[in-house]
Write an enzyme that holds these catalytic residues in place. Sequence first.
Site, PDB file in Angstrom:
ATOM      1  N   GLY A   1      14.732  34.292   7.284  1.00 61.30           N
ATOM      2  CA  GLY A   1      13.785  33.807   6.395  1.00 61.30           C
ATOM      3  C   GLY A   1      12.828  32.968   7.281  1.00 61.30           C
ATOM      4  O   GLY A   1      13.172  31.950   7.706  1.00 61.30           O
TER       5      GLY A   1
ATOM      6  N   ARG B   1      14.306  29.274  -2.588  1.00 61.91           N
ATOM      7  CA  ARG B   1      15.237  28.610  -3.491  1.00 61.91           C
ATOM      8  C   ARG B   1      15.092  29.162  -4.927  1.00 61.91           C
ATOM      9  O   ARG B   1      13.755  29.528  -5.503  1.00 61.91           O
ATOM     10  CB  ARG B   1      14.836  27.053  -3.514  1.00 61.91           C
ATOM     11  CG  ARG B   1      14.905  26.794  -2.019  1.00 61.91           C
ATOM     12  CD  ARG B   1      14.732  25.219  -1.852  1.00 61.91           C
ATOM     13  NE  ARG B   1      15.590  24.322  -2.737  1.00 61.91           N
ATOM     14  CZ  ARG B   1      16.908  24.022  -2.273  1.00 61.91           C
ATOM     15  NH1 ARG B   1      17.171  24.544  -1.147  1.00 61.91           N
ATOM     16  NH2 ARG B   1      17.661  23.060  -2.740  1.00 61.91           N
TER      17      ARG B   1
ATOM     18  N   GLY C   1      25.951  16.216 -15.575  1.00 65.60           N
ATOM     19  CA  GLY C   1      25.736  16.084 -16.963  1.00 65.60           C
ATOM     20  C   GLY C   1      25.275  17.315 -17.733  1.00 65.60           C
ATOM     21  O   GLY C   1      25.077  18.296 -16.978  1.00 65.60           O
TER      22      GLY C   1
ATOM     23  N   HIS D   1     -14.095   7.546  14.639  1.00 66.22           N
ATOM     24  CA  HIS D   1     -13.930   8.166  15.995  1.00 66.22           C
ATOM     25  C   HIS D   1     -13.168   7.450  16.773  1.00 66.22           C
ATOM     26  O   HIS D   1     -13.491   6.134  16.918  1.00 66.22           O
ATOM     27  CB  HIS D   1     -15.521   8.257  16.306  1.00 66.22           C
ATOM     28  CG  HIS D   1     -15.545   8.946  17.607  1.00 66.22           C
ATOM     29  ND1 HIS D   1     -15.378  10.465  17.737  1.00 66.22           N
ATOM     30  CD2 HIS D   1     -15.821   8.588  18.770  1.00 66.22           C
ATOM     31  CE1 HIS D   1     -15.563  10.592  19.279  1.00 66.22           C
ATOM     32  NE2 HIS D   1     -15.899   9.633  19.752  1.00 66.22           N
TER      33      HIS D   1
ATOM     34  N   ASP E   1      11.154  21.148  -9.041  1.00 69.35           N
ATOM     35  CA  ASP E   1      11.606  22.396  -8.860  1.00 69.35           C
ATOM     36  C   ASP E   1      11.961  23.378 -10.115  1.00 69.35           C
ATOM     37  O   ASP E   1      11.785  24.551  -9.807  1.00 69.35           O
ATOM     38  CB  ASP E   1      12.544  22.732  -7.768  1.00 69.35           C
ATOM     39  CG  ASP E   1      12.263  22.131  -6.190  1.00 69.35           C
ATOM     40  OD1 ASP E   1      10.905  21.832  -6.266  1.00 69.35           O
ATOM     41  OD2 ASP E   1      12.787  22.389  -5.274  1.00 69.35           O
TER      42      ASP E   1
ATOM     43  N   LYS F   1      12.503  15.851   8.736  1.00 73.86           N
ATOM     44  CA  LYS F   1      11.546  15.092   9.467  1.00 73.86           C
ATOM     45  C   LYS F   1      12.075  14.017  10.444  1.00 73.86           C
ATOM     46  O   LYS F   1      11.671  13.803  11.447  1.00 73.86           O
ATOM     47  CB  LYS F   1      10.827  14.115   8.324  1.00 73.86           C
ATOM     48  CG  LYS F   1       9.372  14.799   8.370  1.00 73.86           C
ATOM     49  CD  LYS F   1       9.372  16.214   7.130  1.00 73.86           C
ATOM     50  CE  LYS F   1       9.776  17.340   7.684  1.00 73.86           C
ATOM     51  NZ  LYS F   1       9.888  18.293   6.555  1.00 73.86           N
TER      52      LYS F   1
HETATM   53  P1  NAI Z   1      10.283  30.300   1.415  1.00 73.07           P
HETATM   54  O1  NAI Z   1       9.953  30.868   0.123  1.00 73.07           O
HETATM   55  O2  NAI Z   1       9.366  29.356   2.162  1.00 73.07           O
HETATM   56  O3  NAI Z   1      10.638  31.437   2.680  1.00 73.07           O
HETATM   57  C1  NAI Z   1      11.335  32.226   2.628  1.00 73.07           C
HETATM   58  C2  NAI Z   1      11.172  33.417   3.460  1.00 73.07           C
HETATM   59  O4  NAI Z   1      12.310  34.206   3.404  1.00 73.07           O
HETATM   60  C3  NAI Z   1      10.028  34.516   2.976  1.00 73.07           C
HETATM   61  O5  NAI Z   1       9.156  34.416   4.002  1.00 73.07           O
HETATM   62  C4  NAI Z   1      10.747  35.450   2.533  1.00 73.07           C
HETATM   63  O6  NAI Z   1       9.856  36.721   2.914  1.00 73.07           O
HETATM   64  C5  NAI Z   1      11.884  35.783   3.680  1.00 73.07           C
HETATM   65  N1  NAI Z   1      13.068  36.494   3.117  1.00 73.07           N
HETATM   66  C6  NAI Z   1      13.515  36.759   1.872  1.00 73.07           C
HETATM   67  N2  NAI Z   1      14.483  37.546   1.546  1.00 73.07           N
HETATM   68  C7  NAI Z   1      14.839  37.929   2.779  1.00 73.07           C
HETATM   69  C8  NAI Z   1      15.930  38.502   3.442  1.00 73.07           C
HETATM   70  N3  NAI Z   1      16.680  39.263   2.894  1.00 73.07           N
HETATM   71  N4  NAI Z   1      15.540  38.910   4.799  1.00 73.07           N
HETATM   72  C9  NAI Z   1      15.095  38.158   5.581  1.00 73.07           C
HETATM   73  N5  NAI Z   1      13.895  37.447   4.964  1.00 73.07           N
HETATM   74  C10 NAI Z   1      13.909  37.204   3.668  1.00 73.07           C
HETATM   75  O7  NAI Z   1      11.681  29.547   1.272  1.00 73.07           O
HETATM   76  P2  NAI Z   1      12.550  28.474   2.168  1.00 73.07           P
HETATM   77  O8  NAI Z   1      11.976  28.381   3.707  1.00 73.07           O
HETATM   78  O9  NAI Z   1      13.862  28.787   1.894  1.00 73.07           O
HETATM   79  O10 NAI Z   1      12.094  27.188   1.435  1.00 73.07           O
HETATM   80  C11 NAI Z   1      12.365  27.027  -0.129  1.00 73.07           C
HETATM   81  C12 NAI Z   1      11.387  25.927  -0.667  1.00 73.07           C
HETATM   82  O11 NAI Z   1      11.496  24.745  -0.056  1.00 73.07           O
HETATM   83  C13 NAI Z   1       9.980  26.431  -0.457  1.00 73.07           C
HETATM   84  O12 NAI Z   1       9.507  26.507  -2.015  1.00 73.07           O
HETATM   85  C14 NAI Z   1       9.313  25.182   0.274  1.00 73.07           C
HETATM   86  O13 NAI Z   1       8.252  24.952  -0.496  1.00 73.07           O
HETATM   87  C15 NAI Z   1      10.218  24.118   0.071  1.00 73.07           C
HETATM   88  N6  NAI Z   1      10.322  23.298   1.257  1.00 73.07           N
HETATM   89  C16 NAI Z   1       9.167  22.573   1.550  1.00 73.07           C
HETATM   90  C17 NAI Z   1       8.871  22.009   2.832  1.00 73.07           C
HETATM   91  C18 NAI Z   1       7.707  21.404   3.183  1.00 73.07           C
HETATM   92  O14 NAI Z   1       6.932  21.046   2.280  1.00 73.07           O
HETATM   93  N7  NAI Z   1       7.537  20.865   4.538  1.00 73.07           N
HETATM   94  C19 NAI Z   1      10.191  21.924   3.870  1.00 73.07           C
HETATM   95  C20 NAI Z   1      11.284  22.853   3.141  1.00 73.07           C
HETATM   96  C21 NAI Z   1      11.395  23.272   2.399  1.00 73.07           C
END
Ligand code: NAI
Length: 453
Positions: free
Chosen positions: A179, A266, A111, A438, A305, A48
Amino acid sequence: MYDLVVLGGGPAGYLAAERASAEGMSVCLIEKRFLGGVCLNEGCIPTKTFLNSAKIYDHTVHGAAFGVSASDVKIDHKAVVARKNDVRSKLVSGIAAALRAGKVKVVEAEGKIVGKSEGFDVSANGEIFSGKKLLITTGSSAVVPPIPGLKEVIASGFAMTNREILDMEEVPKTLAVIGGGVIGLEMASYFNSIGSKVTVVEMMPKIAGPTDGEISSILLKNYTNKGITFELGAKVTAFGEGTVEFEKDGKKTTLNVDKVLVSIGRRAETANIGLETLGVETNRSAIVTDDFGRTNVPGVYAAGDVNGKSMLAHTAYREAEVCINHMMGKNDRMRYNAIPAVIYTNPEVASVGETEESAKAKGIAYKKSSVSMMYSGRYMAENTEYDGICKVLAEEKTGKIIGVHMLGTYASEIIFSAAMMVECEMRVSDVKEFVFPHPTVCEIVREAIFKMK
Ligand code: NAI
């Protein structure tokens, strides 16, 4: 003997420790890297700070449309990284201070659960810390799949995960993001703003994972117009030093890039923490928990997580509270139907509850209202691109609000009001009686509600 030993000091762990000590429990928290976990150190907050700098830069560069012009506008990425580190260390010290104030014993070491004697035993720093209750909050780490060459290019520094990219001080001329999920899009947005030529390689036919399909398409168009290249339906097959190879529609393509971000999801962090010594059940590495955060072993809880359920810091906070409340015999349980999700791109995407896609898959009959953000005077006053939308879904029969999805400025802040509507099972008719300030962008929810047929 402590009342509670917490393994892992991220959002779930440190908040649980604070809440437990406020309840009068003696608490020991063990953390191997940094208090604050991924969220504070290499996730939510650092990203952020990056995105805010990009937003200021974008506003300045494109200020002419608002009657503001500046020449020689620069973004100093090294200064952005330094500010990120400053914000991070202030927040981490704040957590340390809160834990000190709560008399939580903090052990800065790795740990490992070693079994059960009088209590649950965790070894760290050559000592055994024993707890009447054990809470596992070890979080998650980036998935690094066995794609040929990937291990090697991560070792060489050509490819990075969310951890390394936040400390990279140079701006790569070209960046491949593997991704198109949350991390990928937020980082693609930042590096695109500061001048990298970004290519997002996504395996699925759409970006932004489970996000509402219409909103995902608008975001794709918005960022394509801003210069990001998207390769959808593309599967990465190999990495080399300076290259990423992917297959799309049966055709192989090789990208030559300066750096690669691997953000393909993840995985719960449960390897080598000694779960087997207690027989804690896992499913694809995530600890199996019930709605109270209990594992299959009485007295052992897990939150955040590591349970693989929602993988968001705000979910982790709430799960931690539920665990502590359950330990204290309070009536509380976890509900997952009203957890807001935000992608902090510019424009922001925010959503809560069912999407049209998920409602259809579950056979929920719904009605919807989708309006352009242009109905908000404040939005019009403050934007030049008018592609934002707000979509509200309500149960067909009852009018109960089951989902709200938006793309546009302040969406991340507005979504909380929508989450309350879903959480409190409000109906369209209830919300019609609310007064919205508003002029604000949040009035868009009211517009959508009144346009619901
Ligand atoms: P994600 O699950 O959001 O996205 C991973 C993407 O990678 C998916 O669209 C998937 O189809 C694609 N993918 C998977 N294997 C692939 C491949 N071999 N080649 C190409 N594409 C592929 O995972 P991300 O972005 O790594 O985030 C991880 C976690 O972190 C999520 O659970 C998310 O909720 C959390 N997070 C949340 C944030 C927020 O709330 N703003 C910010 C950053 C992370």
